[in-house]
Design a protein around this motif. Sequence first.
Motif, PDB file in Angstrom:
ATOM      1  N   ILE A  42       2.569  -4.573 -28.878  1.00 45.61           N
ATOM      2  CA  ILE A  42       1.166  -4.787 -29.248  1.00 45.61           C
ATOM      3  C   ILE A  42       0.265  -3.786 -28.533  1.00 45.61           C
ATOM      4  O   ILE A  42      -0.696  -3.277 -29.111  1.00 45.61           O
ATOM      5  CB  ILE A  42       0.784  -6.262 -28.974  1.00 45.61           C
ATOM      6  CG1 ILE A  42       1.465  -7.145 -30.031  1.00 45.61           C
ATOM      7  CG2 ILE A  42      -0.735  -6.468 -28.965  1.00 45.61           C
ATOM      8  CD1 ILE A  42       1.470  -8.625 -29.729  1.00 45.61           C
ATOM      9  N   TYR A  43       0.588  -3.448 -27.305  1.00 45.53           N
ATOM     10  CA  TYR A  43      -0.216  -2.451 -26.575  1.00 45.53           C
ATOM     11  C   TYR A  43       0.349  -1.040 -26.766  1.00 45.53           C
ATOM     12  O   TYR A  43      -0.377  -0.066 -26.928  1.00 45.53           O
ATOM     13  CB  TYR A  43      -0.263  -2.786 -25.082  1.00 45.53           C
ATOM     14  CG  TYR A  43      -1.592  -2.479 -24.416  1.00 45.53           C
ATOM     15  CD1 TYR A  43      -2.157  -1.206 -24.523  1.00 45.53           C
ATOM     16  CD2 TYR A  43      -2.286  -3.439 -23.687  1.00 45.53           C
ATOM     17  CE1 TYR A  43      -3.374  -0.913 -23.922  1.00 45.53           C
ATOM     18  CE2 TYR A  43      -3.507  -3.158 -23.089  1.00 45.53           C
ATOM     19  CZ  TYR A  43      -4.043  -1.897 -23.210  1.00 45.53           C
ATOM     20  OH  TYR A  43      -5.247  -1.615 -22.629  1.00 45.53           O
ATOM     21  N   TYR A 102       2.810  -9.770 -20.431  1.00 43.90           N
ATOM     22  CA  TYR A 102       1.608 -10.403 -20.971  1.00 43.90           C
ATOM     23  C   TYR A 102       1.731 -10.402 -22.483  1.00 43.90           C
ATOM     24  O   TYR A 102       1.905  -9.339 -23.094  1.00 43.90           O
ATOM     25  CB  TYR A 102       0.346  -9.647 -20.537  1.00 43.90           C
ATOM     26  CG  TYR A 102      -0.926 -10.307 -21.009  1.00 43.90           C
ATOM     27  CD1 TYR A 102      -1.584 -11.247 -20.221  1.00 43.90           C
ATOM     28  CD2 TYR A 102      -1.465 -10.005 -22.259  1.00 43.90           C
ATOM     29  CE1 TYR A 102      -2.751 -11.868 -20.659  1.00 43.90           C
ATOM     30  CE2 TYR A 102      -2.629 -10.622 -22.703  1.00 43.90           C
ATOM     31  CZ  TYR A 102      -3.269 -11.546 -21.895  1.00 43.90           C
ATOM     32  OH  TYR A 102      -4.417 -12.150 -22.335  1.00 43.90           O
ATOM     33  N   HIS A 103       1.654 -11.592 -23.060  1.00 40.93           N
ATOM     34  CA  HIS A 103       1.825 -11.686 -24.509  1.00 40.93           C
ATOM     35  C   HIS A 103       0.706 -12.488 -25.165  1.00 40.93           C
ATOM     36  O   HIS A 103       0.840 -12.902 -26.321  1.00 40.93           O
ATOM     37  CB  HIS A 103       3.183 -12.323 -24.827  1.00 40.93           C
ATOM     38  CG  HIS A 103       4.331 -11.652 -24.124  1.00 40.93           C
ATOM     39  ND1 HIS A 103       4.818 -10.425 -24.506  1.00 40.93           N
ATOM     40  CD2 HIS A 103       5.055 -12.019 -23.030  1.00 40.93           C
ATOM     41  CE1 HIS A 103       5.821 -10.077 -23.692  1.00 40.93           C
ATOM     42  NE2 HIS A 103       5.969 -11.011 -22.790  1.00 40.93           N
ATOM     43  N   GLY A 104      -0.380 -12.713 -24.434  1.00 39.62           N
ATOM     44  CA  GLY A 104      -1.495 -13.465 -24.984  1.00 39.62           C
ATOM     45  C   GLY A 104      -1.632 -14.819 -24.317  1.00 39.62           C
ATOM     46  O   GLY A 104      -0.758 -15.246 -23.548  1.00 39.62           O
ATOM     47  N   GLU A 136       7.995  -6.324 -23.204  1.00 40.08           N
ATOM     48  CA  GLU A 136       7.156  -5.152 -23.506  1.00 40.08           C
ATOM     49  C   GLU A 136       7.936  -3.924 -23.029  1.00 40.08           C
ATOM     50  O   GLU A 136       8.398  -3.903 -21.885  1.00 40.08           O
ATOM     51  CB  GLU A 136       5.859  -5.193 -22.694  1.00 40.08           C
ATOM     52  CG  GLU A 136       4.863  -6.246 -23.055  1.00 40.08           C
ATOM     53  CD  GLU A 136       3.793  -6.346 -21.965  1.00 40.08           C
ATOM     54  OE1 GLU A 136       2.851  -5.535 -21.979  1.00 40.08           O
ATOM     55  OE2 GLU A 136       3.909  -7.223 -21.093  1.00 40.08           O
ATOM     56  N   ASP A 193       7.607  -6.564 -27.773  1.00 40.78           N
ATOM     57  CA  ASP A 193       6.159  -6.685 -27.888  1.00 40.78           C
ATOM     58  C   ASP A 193       5.555  -5.291 -27.718  1.00 40.78           C
ATOM     59  O   ASP A 193       5.399  -4.802 -26.598  1.00 40.78           O
ATOM     60  CB  ASP A 193       5.634  -7.649 -26.820  1.00 40.78           C
ATOM     61  CG  ASP A 193       4.111  -7.799 -26.880  1.00 40.78           C
ATOM     62  OD1 ASP A 193       3.461  -7.006 -27.590  1.00 40.78           O
ATOM     63  OD2 ASP A 193       3.585  -8.696 -26.206  1.00 40.78           O
ATOM     64  N   LYS A 253      -3.356  -4.857 -31.892  1.00 40.48           N
ATOM     65  CA  LYS A 253      -4.309  -3.930 -31.277  1.00 40.48           C
ATOM     66  C   LYS A 253      -4.601  -2.677 -32.105  1.00 40.48           C
ATOM     67  O   LYS A 253      -5.390  -2.714 -33.030  1.00 40.48           O
ATOM     68  CB  LYS A 253      -3.818  -3.542 -29.883  1.00 40.48           C
ATOM     69  CG  LYS A 253      -4.000  -4.651 -28.847  1.00 40.48           C
ATOM     70  CD  LYS A 253      -3.804  -4.106 -27.450  1.00 40.48           C
ATOM     71  CE  LYS A 253      -3.715  -5.190 -26.387  1.00 40.48           C
ATOM     72  NZ  LYS A 253      -4.966  -5.845 -26.070  1.00 40.48           N
ATOM     73  N   ARG A 263      -0.618  -4.867 -19.408  1.00 38.18           N
ATOM     74  CA  ARG A 263      -1.528  -5.583 -18.507  1.00 38.18           C
ATOM     75  C   ARG A 263      -0.860  -5.892 -17.173  1.00 38.18           C
ATOM     76  O   ARG A 263      -1.518  -6.147 -16.173  1.00 38.18           O
ATOM     77  CB  ARG A 263      -2.022  -6.864 -19.175  1.00 38.18           C
ATOM     78  CG  ARG A 263      -3.062  -6.539 -20.243  1.00 38.18           C
ATOM     79  CD  ARG A 263      -3.926  -7.718 -20.554  1.00 38.18           C
ATOM     80  NE  ARG A 263      -4.717  -8.172 -19.420  1.00 38.18           N
ATOM     81  CZ  ARG A 263      -5.488  -9.252 -19.445  1.00 38.18           C
ATOM     82  NH1 ARG A 263      -5.564  -9.975 -20.530  1.00 38.18           N
ATOM     83  NH2 ARG A 263      -6.188  -9.604 -18.383  1.00 38.18           N
ATOM     84  N   THR A 281      -4.247 -12.173 -34.332  1.00 36.84           N
ATOM     85  CA  THR A 281      -4.321 -11.642 -32.968  1.00 36.84           C
ATOM     86  C   THR A 281      -2.918 -11.303 -32.463  1.00 36.84           C
ATOM     87  O   THR A 281      -1.918 -11.658 -33.103  1.00 36.84           O
ATOM     88  CB  THR A 281      -4.900 -12.697 -32.009  1.00 36.84           C
ATOM     89  OG1 THR A 281      -3.988 -13.819 -31.979  1.00 36.84           O
ATOM     90  CG2 THR A 281      -6.268 -13.163 -32.455  1.00 36.84           C
ATOM     91  N   GLY A 282      -2.867 -10.679 -31.290  1.00 34.22           N
ATOM     92  CA  GLY A 282      -1.578 -10.395 -30.681  1.00 34.22           C
ATOM     93  C   GLY A 282      -0.823 -11.681 -30.367  1.00 34.22           C
ATOM     94  O   GLY A 282       0.367 -11.817 -30.672  1.00 34.22           O
ATOM     95  N   SER A 283      -1.519 -12.641 -29.773  1.00 34.99           N
ATOM     96  CA  SER A 283      -0.872 -13.921 -29.430  1.00 34.99           C
ATOM     97  C   SER A 283      -0.278 -14.560 -30.675  1.00 34.99           C
ATOM     98  O   SER A 283       0.813 -15.146 -30.635  1.00 34.99           O
ATOM     99  CB  SER A 283      -1.887 -14.913 -28.854  1.00 34.99           C
ATOM    100  OG  SER A 283      -2.868 -14.277 -28.120  1.00 34.99           O
TER     101      SER A 283
HETATM  102  C1  LIG Z   1       1.507  -6.493 -24.824  1.00 33.34           C
HETATM  103  C2  LIG Z   1       0.532  -7.511 -25.317  1.00 33.34           C
HETATM  104  N1  LIG Z   1       0.959  -8.506 -26.098  1.00 33.34           N
HETATM  105  C3  LIG Z   1       0.121  -9.423 -26.582  1.00 33.34           C
HETATM  106  C4  LIG Z   1      -1.216  -9.412 -26.276  1.00 33.34           C
HETATM  107  C5  LIG Z   1      -2.139 -10.481 -26.790  1.00 33.34           C
HETATM  108  O1  LIG Z   1      -2.968  -9.969 -27.775  1.00 33.34           O
HETATM  109  P1  LIG Z   1      -4.341 -10.730 -28.147  1.00 33.34           P
HETATM  110  O2  LIG Z   1      -5.226 -10.598 -26.959  1.00 33.34           O
HETATM  111  O3  LIG Z   1      -4.832 -10.003 -29.353  1.00 33.34           O
HETATM  112  O4  LIG Z   1      -3.980 -12.153 -28.416  1.00 33.34           O
HETATM  113  C6  LIG Z   1      -1.717  -8.379 -25.469  1.00 33.34           C
HETATM  114  C7  LIG Z   1      -3.142  -8.300 -25.117  1.00 33.34           C
HETATM  115  O5  LIG Z   1      -3.558  -7.588 -24.251  1.00 33.34           O
HETATM  116  C8  LIG Z   1      -0.817  -7.406 -24.970  1.00 33.34           C
HETATM  117  O6  LIG Z   1      -1.230  -6.408 -24.162  1.00 33.34           O
END
Ligand SMILES: Cc1ncc(COP(=O)(O)O)c(C=O)c1O
Length: 437
Positions: free
Chosen positions: A256-257, A154-156, A221, A254, A283, A226, A126-128
């Motif tokens: 991830i998004y 937001y990092h999870g 980020e 980060d 993601k 988020r 997962t992202g977290s």
């Molecule tokens: C920038 C960012 N990092 C990390 C995460 C966490 O990812 P996950 O929900 O897959 O744990 C998210 C989730 O929305 C995110 O937007």
Amino acid sequence: MNDDRLEELHGEVPGARTHELGVRLRACESRGVTYLSDDFPVFWESASGANVFDVDGNAFIDLSGAFGVASTGHANPYVASAIADQALRLMHAMGDVHPTEVRVQLMEKLAQLAPGDLSKSYLAVTGSDAIETALKTAILATGKPAVAAFKGGYHGLSLGALEVCGFEQFREPFADALRSRTLFLDFPRPEPVAGEGTAAAVATIRDAIAARNDVGAILIEPIQARGGCVVPPKGFLSALRALCDEFGLLLILDEIYTGFGRTGAMFAAVDEGVVPDILCVGKAMAGGFPISAAIAKPAVMDAWEASRGESLHTSTYLGNPMGCAAALANIGEIERLELVNRARHLGHALGARFDSLARVPPVVECRGRGLMWGIELRDAVLADATVKAALRHGVILIPCGTQGNVLSITPPLTIAERQLYRALDIVEDVLCKHGGT
Ligand SMILES: Cc1ncc(COP(=O)(O)O)c(C=O)c1O
């Protein structure tokens, strides 16, 4: 099934079958998971391209991309068949014990796509998970336990990721279990006078960093997703890079998004030529299969001791072969369909559309880049009502922002223009005619 349909609704939304399933869900799922009310959500049955179909036979246009994941379109056939082929051959291998060729191929591909000399990956699910891997890597590489992170970041929500989460509401119920070592910084807003905001923000961060000797990394980020689609002022990320170099800190990005084309660049920070020490992705990497990664410079990643058989950090599904195959196929689709360029061009074209949306009275501001936009409304009540009204009119979107007052627009990068403009028209209509109700 056509994958560029407009909305098609049959009767009330949500329909009878959704209501029936809602009752069953309520009985068997923790009530902490799904918000259920008479007018939200709908149960999804299938999806294709930028369309989602619910269990009552309604077709929606998806402006969420399911949290930005379905970048190459929902149920992209190449990705789906890569997963199916891999599942028939080898569904699961052994995380940190017996690896697979497809895992090597994916990490080679990530090394090719990542900026600078980032070439060693730690795969995760997962992202977290990717964030926690990056945090552990930073601790090992710097010998320092703390990181600086941003309010609104937001990092999870897993316990380690929560330590660096800039949303107070997620941290508060668990505050006693969280270490208070994270240094939370203000995320700068775009400045009225070019350069001024960046300089002031960086000066404040420099003082905060200089006052602590336990901070080893800065986590950010490039666009807070988020947090409300907040774009920092131009030059901020590169100033942060310079600050990290000055203090010997690692820069953890980060993406991830934002990663894999969402903002019109393969990675958003590339727009400023910023090369981090660790890049977190997830993601959209695999278009819907859960897989993520922390990609680092070799010297940073080599802070991990060579495994002697018992890895210090692993999980059952690390490098799952279906995830690796899905990611390779999805990245292949991003390249084949030139979706990074498409997101950039559509983003430019959308500027004018969002300028006109910004003039609708309940809208405070529209901001974004590529196919990642936020429509800030005056409050969360209006945002919630707009999301529900849009659903009734055939559009899926979600709110974001630390106050929940921003509509998040992150459709599949493959969305047809007529779907995109139609869905935005519906959102505007809802905002104009109903004031969001
Ligand atoms: C920038 C960012 N990092 C990390 C995460 C966490 O990812 P996950 O929900 O897959 O744990 C998210 C989730 O929305 C995110 O937007």
